[in-house]
Write a protein that holds these residues in place. Structure first.
Motif, PDB file in Angstrom:
ATOM      1  N   GLY A 189       0.808  -1.218   0.000  1.00  0.00           N
ATOM      2  CA  GLY A 189       0.000   0.000   0.000  1.00  0.00           C
ATOM      3  C   GLY A 189       0.836   1.259   0.000  1.00  0.00           C
ATOM      4  N   ASP A 190       2.043   1.202   0.565  1.00  0.00           N
ATOM      5  CA  ASP A 190       2.863   2.405   0.687  1.00  0.00           C
ATOM      6  C   ASP A 190       3.231   2.977  -0.682  1.00  0.00           C
ATOM      7  OD1 ASP A 190       2.753   2.121   3.435  1.00  0.00           O
ATOM      8  OD2 ASP A 190       4.622   0.976   3.535  1.00  0.00           O
ATOM      9  N   SER A 191       3.642   2.099  -1.597  1.00  0.00           N
ATOM     10  CA  SER A 191       4.034   2.583  -2.923  1.00  0.00           C
ATOM     11  C   SER A 191       2.837   3.195  -3.647  1.00  0.00           C
ATOM     12  CB  SER A 191       4.630   1.442  -3.751  1.00  0.00           C
ATOM     13  OG  SER A 191       3.669   0.411  -3.960  1.00  0.00           O
ATOM     14  N   ARG A 192       1.672   2.621  -3.445  1.00  0.00           N
ATOM     15  CA  ARG A 192       0.474   3.166  -4.085  1.00  0.00           C
ATOM     16  C   ARG A 192       0.099   4.538  -3.516  1.00  0.00           C
ATOM     17  NH1 ARG A 192       0.635  -1.907  -5.164  1.00  0.00           N
ATOM     18  NH2 ARG A 192      -0.454  -2.783  -6.963  1.00  0.00           N
ATOM     19  N   ALA A 193       0.332   4.711  -2.217  1.00  0.00           N
ATOM     20  CA  ALA A 193       0.065   6.024  -1.622  1.00  0.00           C
ATOM     21  C   ALA A 193       0.987   7.085  -2.215  1.00  0.00           C
ATOM     22  CB  ALA A 193       0.230   5.956  -0.112  1.00  0.00           C
ATOM     23  N   LEU A 194       2.257   6.729  -2.386  1.00  0.00           N
ATOM     24  CA  LEU A 194       3.197   7.677  -2.981  1.00  0.00           C
ATOM     25  C   LEU A 194       2.811   8.002  -4.424  1.00  0.00           C
ATOM     26  CD1 LEU A 194       6.484   6.119  -1.597  1.00  0.00           C
ATOM     27  CD2 LEU A 194       5.467   8.290  -0.894  1.00  0.00           C
ATOM     28  N   HIS A 195       2.398   6.974  -5.150  1.00  0.00           N
ATOM     29  CA  HIS A 195       1.970   7.184  -6.530  1.00  0.00           C
ATOM     30  C   HIS A 195       0.718   8.063  -6.562  1.00  0.00           C
ATOM     31  CE1 HIS A 195       0.827   5.317 -10.673  1.00  0.00           C
ATOM     32  NE2 HIS A 195       1.451   6.469 -10.795  1.00  0.00           N
ATOM     33  N   ALA A 196      -0.199   7.824  -5.622  1.00  0.00           N
ATOM     34  CA  ALA A 196      -1.424   8.623  -5.558  1.00  0.00           C
ATOM     35  C   ALA A 196      -1.102  10.094  -5.325  1.00  0.00           C
ATOM     36  CB  ALA A 196      -2.341   8.098  -4.449  1.00  0.00           C
ATOM     37  N   ARG A 197      -0.165  10.366  -4.444  1.00  0.00           N
ATOM     38  CA  ARG A 197       0.213  11.759  -4.176  1.00  0.00           C
ATOM     39  C   ARG A 197       0.786  12.422  -5.423  1.00  0.00           C
ATOM     40  NH1 ARG A 197       3.224   9.978   1.415  1.00  0.00           N
ATOM     41  NH2 ARG A 197       1.324   9.720   2.691  1.00  0.00           N
ATOM     42  N   PHE A 198       1.603  11.658  -6.155  1.00  0.00           N
ATOM     43  CA  PHE A 198       2.166  12.193  -7.397  1.00  0.00           C
ATOM     44  C   PHE A 198       1.057  12.510  -8.394  1.00  0.00           C
ATOM     45  CE2 PHE A 198       3.380  11.093 -11.794  1.00  0.00           C
ATOM     46  CZ  PHE A 198       4.288  12.115 -12.034  1.00  0.00           C
ATOM     47  N   LEU A 199       0.138  11.577  -8.570  1.00  0.00           N
ATOM     48  CA  LEU A 199      -0.964  11.796  -9.517  1.00  0.00           C
ATOM     49  C   LEU A 199      -1.790  13.014  -9.111  1.00  0.00           C
ATOM     50  CD1 LEU A 199      -2.104   8.080  -9.960  1.00  0.00           C
ATOM     51  CD2 LEU A 199      -0.966   9.491 -11.682  1.00  0.00           C
ATOM     52  N   TRP A 200      -2.001  13.180  -7.821  1.00  0.00           N
ATOM     53  CA  TRP A 200      -2.787  14.330  -7.340  1.00  0.00           C
ATOM     54  C   TRP A 200      -2.058  15.637  -7.649  1.00  0.00           C
ATOM     55  CZ3 TRP A 200      -7.670  14.432  -5.610  1.00  0.00           C
ATOM     56  CH2 TRP A 200      -8.116  15.608  -4.998  1.00  0.00           C
ATOM     57  N   ARG A 201      -0.740  15.629  -7.423  1.00  0.00           N
ATOM     58  CA  ARG A 201       0.029  16.843  -7.712  1.00  0.00           C
ATOM     59  C   ARG A 201      -0.011  17.192  -9.192  1.00  0.00           C
ATOM     60  NH1 ARG A 201       3.692  14.334  -4.040  1.00  0.00           N
ATOM     61  NH2 ARG A 201       5.027  13.603  -5.753  1.00  0.00           N
ATOM     62  N   ARG A 202      -0.110  16.173 -10.026  1.00  0.00           N
ATOM     63  CA  ARG A 202      -0.128  16.420 -11.475  1.00  0.00           C
ATOM     64  C   ARG A 202      -1.533  16.717 -11.991  1.00  0.00           C
ATOM     65  NH1 ARG A 202       4.002  18.432 -11.753  1.00  0.00           N
ATOM     66  NH2 ARG A 202       3.487  18.705 -13.945  1.00  0.00           N
ATOM     67  N   GLY A 203      -2.514  16.778 -11.107  1.00  0.00           N
ATOM     68  CA  GLY A 203      -3.870  17.116 -11.518  1.00  0.00           C
ATOM     69  C   GLY A 203      -4.705  15.943 -11.967  1.00  0.00           C
ATOM     70  N   ARG A 204      -4.175  14.729 -11.853  1.00  0.00           N
ATOM     71  CA  ARG A 204      -4.927  13.536 -12.264  1.00  0.00           C
ATOM     72  C   ARG A 204      -5.691  13.020 -11.032  1.00  0.00           C
ATOM     73  NH1 ARG A 204      -1.220   9.369 -15.206  1.00  0.00           N
ATOM     74  NH2 ARG A 204      -3.273   8.395 -15.412  1.00  0.00           N
ATOM     75  N   ARG A 205      -6.723  13.744 -10.659  1.00  0.00           N
ATOM     76  CA  ARG A 205      -7.363  13.546  -9.366  1.00  0.00           C
ATOM     77  C   ARG A 205      -8.156  12.248  -9.269  1.00  0.00           C
ATOM     78  NH1 ARG A 205      -9.170  19.349  -6.859  1.00  0.00           N
ATOM     79  NH2 ARG A 205      -7.047  20.165  -6.670  1.00  0.00           N
ATOM     80  N   THR A 206      -8.858  11.894 -10.326  1.00  0.00           N
ATOM     81  CA  THR A 206      -9.628  10.651 -10.286  1.00  0.00           C
ATOM     82  C   THR A 206      -8.698   9.438 -10.157  1.00  0.00           C
ATOM     83  OG1 THR A 206     -11.374  11.643 -11.634  1.00  0.00           O
ATOM     84  CG2 THR A 206     -11.321   9.244 -11.504  1.00  0.00           C
ATOM     85  N   ALA A 207      -7.620   9.445 -10.940  1.00  0.00           N
ATOM     86  CA  ALA A 207      -6.646   8.351 -10.852  1.00  0.00           C
ATOM     87  C   ALA A 207      -5.978   8.330  -9.480  1.00  0.00           C
ATOM     88  CB  ALA A 207      -5.598   8.500 -11.954  1.00  0.00           C
ATOM     89  N   ALA A 208      -5.702   9.498  -8.916  1.00  0.00           N
ATOM     90  CA  ALA A 208      -5.085   9.571  -7.597  1.00  0.00           C
ATOM     91  C   ALA A 208      -5.994   8.955  -6.541  1.00  0.00           C
ATOM     92  CB  ALA A 208      -4.777  11.027  -7.248  1.00  0.00           C
ATOM     93  N   CYS A 209      -7.298   9.266  -6.614  1.00  0.00           N
ATOM     94  CA  CYS A 209      -8.248   8.678  -5.658  1.00  0.00           C
ATOM     95  C   CYS A 209      -8.277   7.158  -5.779  1.00  0.00           C
ATOM     96  CB  CYS A 209      -9.644   9.255  -5.887  1.00  0.00           C
ATOM     97  SG  CYS A 209      -9.912  10.839  -5.085  1.00  0.00           S
ATOM     98  N   ALA A 210      -8.276   6.676  -7.006  1.00  0.00           N
ATOM     99  CA  ALA A 210      -8.314   5.224  -7.216  1.00  0.00           C
ATOM    100  C   ALA A 210      -7.083   4.564  -6.604  1.00  0.00           C
ATOM    101  CB  ALA A 210      -8.401   4.921  -8.709  1.00  0.00           C
ATOM    102  N   GLN A 211      -5.922   5.159  -6.793  1.00  0.00           N
ATOM    103  CA  GLN A 211      -4.695   4.578  -6.246  1.00  0.00           C
ATOM    104  C   GLN A 211      -4.671   4.670  -4.715  1.00  0.00           C
ATOM    105  OE1 GLN A 211      -2.762   2.356  -7.315  1.00  0.00           O
ATOM    106  NE2 GLN A 211      -1.170   3.381  -8.523  1.00  0.00           N
ATOM    107  N   MET A 212      -5.191   5.794  -4.154  1.00  0.00           N
ATOM    108  CA  MET A 212      -5.202   5.935  -2.700  1.00  0.00           C
ATOM    109  C   MET A 212      -6.218   4.987  -2.068  1.00  0.00           C
ATOM    110  SD  MET A 212      -3.504   7.387  -0.327  1.00  0.00           S
ATOM    111  CE  MET A 212      -2.741   8.916  -0.848  1.00  0.00           C
ATOM    112  N   ARG A 213      -7.289   4.682  -2.771  1.00  0.00           N
ATOM    113  CA  ARG A 213      -8.229   3.666  -2.268  1.00  0.00           C
ATOM    114  C   ARG A 213      -7.507   2.330  -2.100  1.00  0.00           C
ATOM    115  NH1 ARG A 213     -11.719   5.949  -6.289  1.00  0.00           N
ATOM    116  NH2 ARG A 213     -13.383   7.236  -5.360  1.00  0.00           N
ATOM    117  N   GLN A 214      -6.668   1.995  -3.089  1.00  0.00           N
ATOM    118  CA  GLN A 214      -5.900   0.753  -3.000  1.00  0.00           C
ATOM    119  C   GLN A 214      -4.936   0.799  -1.808  1.00  0.00           C
ATOM    120  OE1 GLN A 214      -6.122  -2.090  -4.789  1.00  0.00           O
ATOM    121  NE2 GLN A 214      -7.892  -1.219  -5.838  1.00  0.00           N
TER     122      GLN A 214
END
Length: 653
Positions: free
Chosen positions: A144-169
């Motif tokens: 889960g840790d790597s997915r959280a980091l990826h989610a934060r990156f996606l959120w910073r890049r404006g890909r909010r829906t994808a970020a939420c999906a990754q943070m759910r994981q």
């Protein structure tokens, strides 16, 4: 030899553990000791480079990392070199060093994470995205840790829906990391997914009822949804388990919304103590002071906010200036009050269609251009300020844009006359003004300022098909309009509205018929002794026609009081202590002079209003909890009604 190797590895591990714990002294000692043993030990040099970077000496780190690499070109040495180069602003060299690290260790999660960070900072977002994807792949499907980091990156890049999906994981795979849940909730709230956020928080709190951050988030959600009692419960528990400024501030606002002004004051003072530099909290506290009937103390608080050096942010400045304007108006200082009142335009959304037009300056029109007057606040406020439209129409042709509920009523404004010329007031729906010769625009609530409203305009009834006139009924019960509650969404409604139970004294009055002047009443929110005659779809002209048949309107501070007052109908205003600026004593009209015959007698201590001379106030005597605040007021109203009826009976006999 084996013992020496073991000691070396242990000392290296100790040094890096100290670095992670921010124990720079121990880390430096461990790596320096290793270098003393072997001056060209690349691991010792690497460790000292890490220490140099940690204390802000990136230049030294570059030299040490370079020496280590000349001895043994290992991937982790390239990482610290890249980080140091990045600090020094050498972006191309930093990317090159990190690329070498990745090529030499393509399966190292730590190196890939550093690469992703470096590429993002240097602007190579495509390479950063690839690195984060590689991290997730390397970490495996259960990390889960790597997915959280990826989610934060996606959120910073404006890909909010994808970020939420990754943070759910991440939340699913790492249920023990509550911070991931907290982040997911914030993401969902930013996307407007309030229901999912609330569901997640409630499920999480069933397993961890003492998570202060989750309690604070749920409390804020409940507050925003208008569930104030539940919000106070969660926010108080949040303060008990994990006190935070945000929870404390929200707790103060929720208590204020419930009418618990003492509790609100205590919470907001605590929040100010926790974070003295937060002008937003100071502004909330000052608002509570004003609502609680302390306009002078509120003015001092607003002065302090506006005098802050360095200045507070522009939005808070504008809100403080506006609130200062309200406080000045409450004290009768109208000219400066109206000027500061205009500060609201800095934080309210602009009119969607008229904002491109220049603002009217209040001058007499010379070229025949029309002024569009529009409104954005509540209907009660609109009725209060409509008195200024005929005055504006004496200077220039006015096109008045109003919502459907006001449309028919506003047609009764008629026209304005100046210098023997009639200026019609054209009434339109919002956004209907294309090709109407409009050259400027003005917010309805800006008219007192642009017209130079240092004084209240002389009053005459200005709404209704005809002014209210004394009813000569000598038979039958008095017809009393009643409005004991306003819009529950209003932030101070708990103090403004009268609970049904508090109306009990009115049931003891005989010889009256109480008629609701509210077309839409929630089930259980209206007293059983009140008759309803307005249709559910009634507009304000229908309400005005009903008011014209009444002997009196008894109302809290809401639309019904303004409408009856604008028609010249007698109004008994049930007013909370403090409250709205226009009912403050600065606008009291003393004495019974000018009251037409036939108006109901009002006991001493109930002042008339300069805004509506047919309106008398029954004020609360002090600041009390809502459940206790209306007893004396309703007893006084009941006694006044009984005295009026007794007087009628005496005249009749």
């Amino acid at each position: 030899m084996m013992q020496g190797s073991h000691d070396r590895e242990g000392r290296l591990a100790q040094g890096h553990a100290a670095l992670l714990a921010d124990d720079i002294v121990t880390a430096r000692a461990c790596f320096a000791q290793l270098q003393d043993v072997q001056g060209d030990d690349p691991d010792a040099l690497h460790g000292l480079a890490c220490v140099a970077l940690a204390i802000g000496r990136a230049d030294v780190a570059i030299g040490l990392a370079g020496r280590a690499l000349r001895i043994a070109p290992r991937g982790q040495y390239h990482v610290v070199l890249a980080r140091a180069l990045l600090v020094q602003g050498h972006h191309d060299a930093a990317r090159a060093a990190m690329n070498i690290a990745c090529l030499s260790h393509p399966d190292d999660v730590g190196i890939m994470l550093c690469a992703a960070d470096t590429m993002e900072i240097t602007g190579d977002t495509l390479a950063a995205a690839r690195a984060y994807a590689r991290v997730v792949s390397l970490a495996g499907p259960h990390d889960g840790d790597s997915r959280a980091l990826h989610a934060r990156f996606l959120w910073r890049r404006g890909r909010r829906t994808a970020a939420c999906a990754q943070m759910r994981q991440a939340v699913r795979l790492a249920p023990g990391r509550a911070e991931y849940l907290h982040e997911l909730v914030e993401m969902l709230l930013a996307l407007g997914a309030r229901k999912e956020a609330e569901t997640l928080l409630r499920a999480h709190l069933e397993h961890d009822p003492h998570d202060g951050v989750a309690l604070s988030q749920l409390g804020a959600l409940l507050f925003a949804g208008g569930h104030m009692r539940d919000a106070v419960d969660r926010l108080q528990r949040a303060m008990d388990h994990a006190p935070s400024v945000e929870a404390c501030n929200n707790l103060g606002l929720a208590r204020m919304a419930l009418g618990d002004m003492a509790g609100a004051d205590a919470a907001l003072r605590q929040a100010m103590h926790m974070q003295p530099s937060d002008a937003r909290i100071a502004l909330n506290h000052a608002t509570g002071l004003f609502e609680g009937g302390q306009p002078v103390a509120a003015r001092l608080a607003y002065d302090a906010i506006l005098a802050t050096i360095p200045p507070v942010d522009e939005d808070t400045q504008a809100r403080a200036r506006f609130n200062m304007g309200v406080a000045l108006l409450a004290c009768g200082e109208m000219e400066q009050g109206w000027t500061l009142w205009e500060s609201r335009l800095a934080f309210l959304p602009p009119h969607p269609s008229a904002s491109h037009l220049p603002r009217w300056n209040g001058r007499v029109s010379a070229g025949g251009g029309k002024v569009l007057v529009h409104l954005a606040q509540g209907l009660g406020d609109a009725i209060h300020f409509l008195r200024y439209v005929p005055l504006a129409a004496q200077r220039t042709p006015i096109v008045l844009a109003v919502p459907q509920a006001l449309r028919r009523l506003v047609h009764t404004l008629g026209c304005a006359t100046a210098n023997g010329v009639d200026y019609p007031i054209e009434i339109i729906a919002p956004d209907e003004y294309v090709n109407m010769g409009i050259t400027s625009q003005c917010d309805l609530f800006s008219l007192p300022h642009v017209l130079g409203g240092a004084q209240i305009p002389a009053f005459k009834p200005y709404l209704g098909e005809k002014p209210w006139r004394t009813h000569k009924r000598t038979k039958g019960p008095l017809r009393i309009g009643l409005c004991h509650a306003g819009n529950p969404a209003y932030r101070f409604d708990a103090r403004r509205s009268v609970p049904v139970a508090a109306l009990a004294p009115l049931t003891q009055v005989t010889g009256v018929e109480f008629i609701s002047v509210q077309p839409r009443v929630a089930e259980g929110a209206q007293a059983g002794f009140v008759r309803h005659s307005l249709a559910p779809d009634a507009d304000l002209l229908d309400t005005a026609r009903l008011i014209a048949t009444l002997d009196l309107v008894i109302s809290v501070d809401t639309l019904a009081a303004h409408l009856a007052g604008a028609m010249g109908c007698p109004v008994w205003l049930l007013n909370r202590f403090g409250g709205d600026w226009r009912w403050y004593p600065a606008f009291d009209l003393d004495g019974p002079e000018g009251v037409p015959p036939g108006y109901p007698p009002v006991p001493d201590g109930c002042p008339r209003s300069r805004w509506y001379p047919s309106l008398w106030q029954f004020r609360q005597g002090g600041l009390q909890p809502p459940g206790q605040a209306w007893g004396a007021v309703m007893t006084a109203v009941s006694s006044a009604l009984q005295a009026w009826i007794a007087g009628r009976e005496t005249v009749r006999s």
